[in-house]
Design a protein around this motif. Structure first.
Motif, PDB file in Angstrom:
ATOM      1  N   PRO A 100       0.853  -1.189   0.000  1.00 26.17           N
ATOM      2  CA  PRO A 100       0.000   0.000   0.000  1.00 26.17           C
ATOM      3  C   PRO A 100       0.888   1.238   0.000  1.00 26.17           C
ATOM      4  O   PRO A 100       2.046   1.172   0.414  1.00 26.17           O
ATOM      5  CB  PRO A 100      -0.750  -0.126   1.327  1.00 26.17           C
ATOM      6  N   THR A 101       0.346   2.368  -0.459  1.00 31.42           N
ATOM      7  CA  THR A 101       1.151   3.596  -0.411  1.00 31.42           C
ATOM      8  C   THR A 101       1.281   4.086   1.025  1.00 31.42           C
ATOM      9  O   THR A 101       2.212   4.805   1.363  1.00 31.42           O
ATOM     10  CB  THR A 101       0.522   4.706  -1.273  1.00 31.42           C
ATOM     11  N   ASN A 102       0.338   3.731   1.870  1.00 28.30           N
ATOM     12  CA  ASN A 102       0.454   3.979   3.313  1.00 28.30           C
ATOM     13  C   ASN A 102      -0.358   2.898   4.012  1.00 28.30           C
ATOM     14  O   ASN A 102      -1.080   2.139   3.354  1.00 28.30           O
ATOM     15  CB  ASN A 102      -0.001   5.401   3.676  1.00 28.30           C
ATOM     16  N   SER A 103      -0.258   2.832   5.340  1.00 27.04           N
ATOM     17  CA  SER A 103      -0.806   1.663   6.025  1.00 27.04           C
ATOM     18  C   SER A 103      -2.328   1.585   5.960  1.00 27.04           C
ATOM     19  O   SER A 103      -2.912   0.553   6.250  1.00 27.04           O
ATOM     20  CB  SER A 103      -0.324   1.629   7.476  1.00 27.04           C
ATOM     21  N   SER A 104      -3.006   2.672   5.557  1.00 34.12           N
ATOM     22  CA  SER A 104      -4.466   2.613   5.493  1.00 34.12           C
ATOM     23  C   SER A 104      -4.999   2.728   4.064  1.00 34.12           C
ATOM     24  O   SER A 104      -6.191   2.901   3.855  1.00 34.12           O
ATOM     25  CB  SER A 104      -5.072   3.717   6.370  1.00 34.12           C
ATOM     26  N   ALA A 105      -4.127   2.632   3.073  1.00 36.25           N
ATOM     27  CA  ALA A 105      -4.574   2.779   1.673  1.00 36.25           C
ATOM     28  C   ALA A 105      -5.553   1.672   1.288  1.00 36.25           C
ATOM     29  O   ALA A 105      -5.473   0.550   1.797  1.00 36.25           O
ATOM     30  CB  ALA A 105      -3.366   2.764   0.745  1.00 36.25           C
ATOM     31  N   ALA A 106      -6.474   1.978   0.385  1.00 39.92           N
ATOM     32  CA  ALA A 106      -7.532   1.037  -0.008  1.00 39.92           C
ATOM     33  C   ALA A 106      -7.050  -0.022  -0.989  1.00 39.92           C
ATOM     34  O   ALA A 106      -7.741  -1.017  -1.207  1.00 39.92           O
ATOM     35  CB  ALA A 106      -8.704   1.802  -0.615  1.00 39.92           C
TER      36      ALA A 106
END
Ligand SMILES: *[C@@H]1O[C@H](CO)[C@@H](O)[C@H](O)[C@H]1NC(C)=O
Length: 361
Positions: free
Chosen positions: A104-110
């Motif tokens: 993911p691009t960050n830990s919460s990316a979809a």
């Protein structure tokens, strides 16, 4: 590859509704055999001994004392230190078919996008095969530190002068080891910790590795294995001056995904090591050594502070992204649960196979 219950309404609700992946293997019929194992409470607050320099010393003996210079590095948070850059190491006898990495691009990316991939017989994309044979045509060698990383040749048995100089075959012979890194070198942008020779960047943050492979018997007791290491371990010296530590004495992160021990060539184990200590699949729980092609996924997820290893029926390596809902589906697939929490996980010794891995050459 996935069940089609992913109607848009559910997708929009995000991680609360994990989609059940339709390509997980049903629980094994062999007593004790695993098809999935999930590590929970992976991260922690603590420190490991980061290598900050390696002193060359004078030929022919290592005259520098100390030659391996370290300083404590404090880390904390979900997955720490497995949120740092990691490399995957492969030891034969193994037949390699496909490898892909999703992040993911960050830990919460979809979505988790495919950031690296390789298929047998073709050129890799943002993936480079390395080995610890520096000092010949690539990499370097020094008296105190031994061989650095070098670019692997296409046969996985020696070094090449540059990254991806050859088309990689499939056969990784027994006792040979290669590891994979991204195509970003430490010269392109600085790496964490001490780096030398052909040192490169690994995969940071949350990541999923998918491997399609065989572990053929080669008529010897050579045990194949797939494991992840903190990238810094190979950037200094995988079998010498590095931050790996052992169990509770300072490790920067090792995850044995599927390690056959030469005490039982038909079974593989998983173990996790960091500055917190070590734990793993334990006595009597094992991956069955494959008799044909198998597919395993290892998801290291910051959001849930967990690592899930699952055997899959297959994987579509052409897919360029997977949704967070599918990642959650794998993370919630029934599996043996192993907590890496608490303060009492320290093992008194590492698995026997560690003793048999190659030492400095
Ligand atoms: C995480 O990445 C997604 C997709 O790239 C983006 O839309 C979102 O704003 C990012 N969130 C944070 C907290 O950076």
């Amino acid at each position: 590859m996935y069940s089609l219950i992913a109607i848009p309404t559910l997708l929009s609700l995000g991680a609360a509704y994990a989609i059940t992946p339709n390509n997980v293997i049903s629980p094994a019929v062999i007593s004790g055999a695993l098809t999935g194992l999930k590590y929970t409470s992976v991260g922690g607050s603590g420190s490991y001994n980061q290598v900050t320099n390696m002193i060359q010393g004078a030929w022919p003996t290592c005259t520098a004392n100390p030659s391996c210079i370290t300083a404590p590095k404090q880390v904390s948070g979900n997955l720490a230190p497995f949120d740092e850059e990691m490399t995957a190491v492969l030891r034969g006898p193994m037949t390699l078919h496909n490898i892909a990495v999703y992040q993911p691009t960050n830990s919460s990316a979809a979505t988790w996008k495919r950031t690296s991939n390789w298929a047998q017989g073709s050129a890799p994309d943002n993936l480079v095969f390395m080995s610890n044979s520096g000092g010949g045509v690539s990499g370097e060698w020094d008296t105190c530190g031994g061989a650095s990383q070098a670019y692997s040749d296409g046969a996985f048995t020696g070094a090449a002068a540059s990254a991806n100089a050859d088309i990689y075959g499939a056969n990784l012979p027994g006792t040979n080891e290669v590891n994979i890194v991204t195509s970003q070198t430490c010269a392109d942008s600085p790496c964490d910790g001490f780096a030398r020779g052909t040192a490169s960047h690994g995969w940071a943050g949350s990541k999923a590795f998918v491997f399609e492979f065989e572990m053929p018997q080669d008529g010897t007791s050579n045990p194949p294995a797939i494991w992840l290491l903190n990238q810094q371990v190979v950037n200094s010296a995988q079998y010498g001056c590095n931050c790996r530590g052992m169990g509770g004495s300072g490790g920067c992160g090792e995850l044995d995904l599927f390690e056959v021990l030469n005490t039982n060539l038909n079974q593989g184990i998983t173990e996790i090591y960091s500055f917190k200590g070590a734990t793993g699949s334990g006595d009597g729980n094992f991956w069955p050594r494959p008799s044909g092609i198998v597919t395993y996924i290892a998801i290291l997820d910051i959001q849930t502070d967990s690592i899930s290893i699952q055997q899959l029926q297959s994987w579509d390596f052409t897919q360029t992204q997977i949704t967070r809902s599918i990642v959650d589906g794998y993370l919630s697939t029934p599996a043996m649960q192993v907590s890496f929490g608490g303060s009492n996980q320290r093992r008194s010794q590492r698995p026997k196979s560690w003793m048999h891995r190659r030492t400095l050459h």
